[in-house]
Design a protein around this motif. Structure first.
Motif, PDB file in Angstrom:
ATOM      1  N   THR A   1      93.406  -0.960  53.708  1.00 14.61           N
ATOM      2  CA  THR A   1      93.259   0.462  53.396  1.00 14.61           C
ATOM      3  C   THR A   1      91.851   0.760  52.892  1.00 14.61           C
ATOM      4  O   THR A   1      91.210   1.723  53.319  1.00 14.61           O
ATOM      5  N   HIS A   2      91.340  -0.076  52.004  1.00 12.40           N
ATOM      6  CA  HIS A   2      89.986   0.097  51.466  1.00 12.40           C
ATOM      7  C   HIS A   2      88.953  -0.005  52.589  1.00 12.40           C
ATOM      8  O   HIS A   2      88.013   0.797  52.666  1.00 12.40           O
TER       9      HIS A   2
ATOM     10  N   SER B   1      95.126 -11.592  51.918  1.00 15.41           N
ATOM     11  CA  SER B   1      95.758 -10.344  52.313  1.00 15.41           C
ATOM     12  C   SER B   1      97.205 -10.586  52.733  1.00 15.41           C
ATOM     13  O   SER B   1      97.548 -11.647  53.225  1.00 15.41           O
TER      14      SER B   1
ATOM     15  N   ALA C   1      98.512 -12.753  48.924  1.00 11.79           N
ATOM     16  CA  ALA C   1      97.561 -11.974  48.135  1.00 11.79           C
ATOM     17  C   ALA C   1      96.761 -12.868  47.193  1.00 11.79           C
ATOM     18  O   ALA C   1      95.875 -12.398  46.496  1.00 11.79           O
TER      19      ALA C   1
ATOM     20  N   ARG D   1      99.855  -2.297  56.449  1.00 10.41           N
ATOM     21  CA  ARG D   1      98.555  -2.372  55.775  1.00 10.41           C
ATOM     22  C   ARG D   1      98.758  -2.823  54.325  1.00 10.41           C
ATOM     23  O   ARG D   1      99.811  -2.640  53.759  1.00 10.41           O
ATOM     24  N   ASP D   2      97.707  -3.369  53.766  1.00 11.42           N
ATOM     25  CA  ASP D   2      97.702  -3.655  52.334  1.00 11.42           C
ATOM     26  C   ASP D   2      96.466  -2.992  51.728  1.00 11.42           C
ATOM     27  O   ASP D   2      95.736  -2.263  52.405  1.00 11.42           O
ATOM     28  N   ARG D   3      96.222  -3.254  50.469  1.00 12.79           N
ATOM     29  CA  ARG D   3      95.117  -2.612  49.757  1.00 12.79           C
ATOM     30  C   ARG D   3      93.757  -2.926  50.387  1.00 12.79           C
ATOM     31  O   ARG D   3      92.888  -2.057  50.504  1.00 12.79           O
ATOM     32  N   THR D   4      93.563  -4.167  50.820  1.00  7.69           N
ATOM     33  CA  THR D   4      92.291  -4.575  51.422  1.00  7.69           C
ATOM     34  C   THR D   4      92.020  -3.808  52.711  1.00  7.69           C
ATOM     35  O   THR D   4      90.930  -3.286  52.924  1.00  7.69           O
TER      36      THR D   4
ATOM     37  N   LYS E   1      88.933   3.120  54.756  1.00 13.86           N
ATOM     38  CA  LYS E   1      88.239   4.222  54.069  1.00 13.86           C
ATOM     39  C   LYS E   1      86.731   4.035  54.152  1.00 13.86           C
ATOM     40  O   LYS E   1      85.984   4.983  54.394  1.00 13.86           O
TER      41      LYS E   1
END
Length: 62
Positions: A19-20, A7, A44, A14-17, A23
């Motif tokens: 954020t996912h 990450s 990453a 925040r990054d994609r991980t 959610k």
């Protein structure tokens, strides 16, 4: 949650991980989320973390 995934997130960004995971936490009605990383290296790519001489870094080990 302890996240073993690579990450680039930190306390400010925040990054994609992350954020996912946020959610997912909302979807299962978690009231809060505390997330930590297994290493102090921000990348990453898992290979970068695996090749690091000291992925914890003494200056970040509390």
């Amino acid at each position: 949650m302890i996240d073993p995934e690579p990450s680039t997130a930190n306390e400010d960004t925040r990054d994609r991980t992350v954020t996912h995971t946020e959610k997912w936490g909302r979807a299962v009605s978690f009231g809060a989320l505390c997330m930590t990383k297994l290493s102090a290296i921000q990348s990453a790519r898992a290979g970068v973390i695996r090749q690091a001489a000291d992925p914890i870094r003494p200056d970040k080990n509390c």
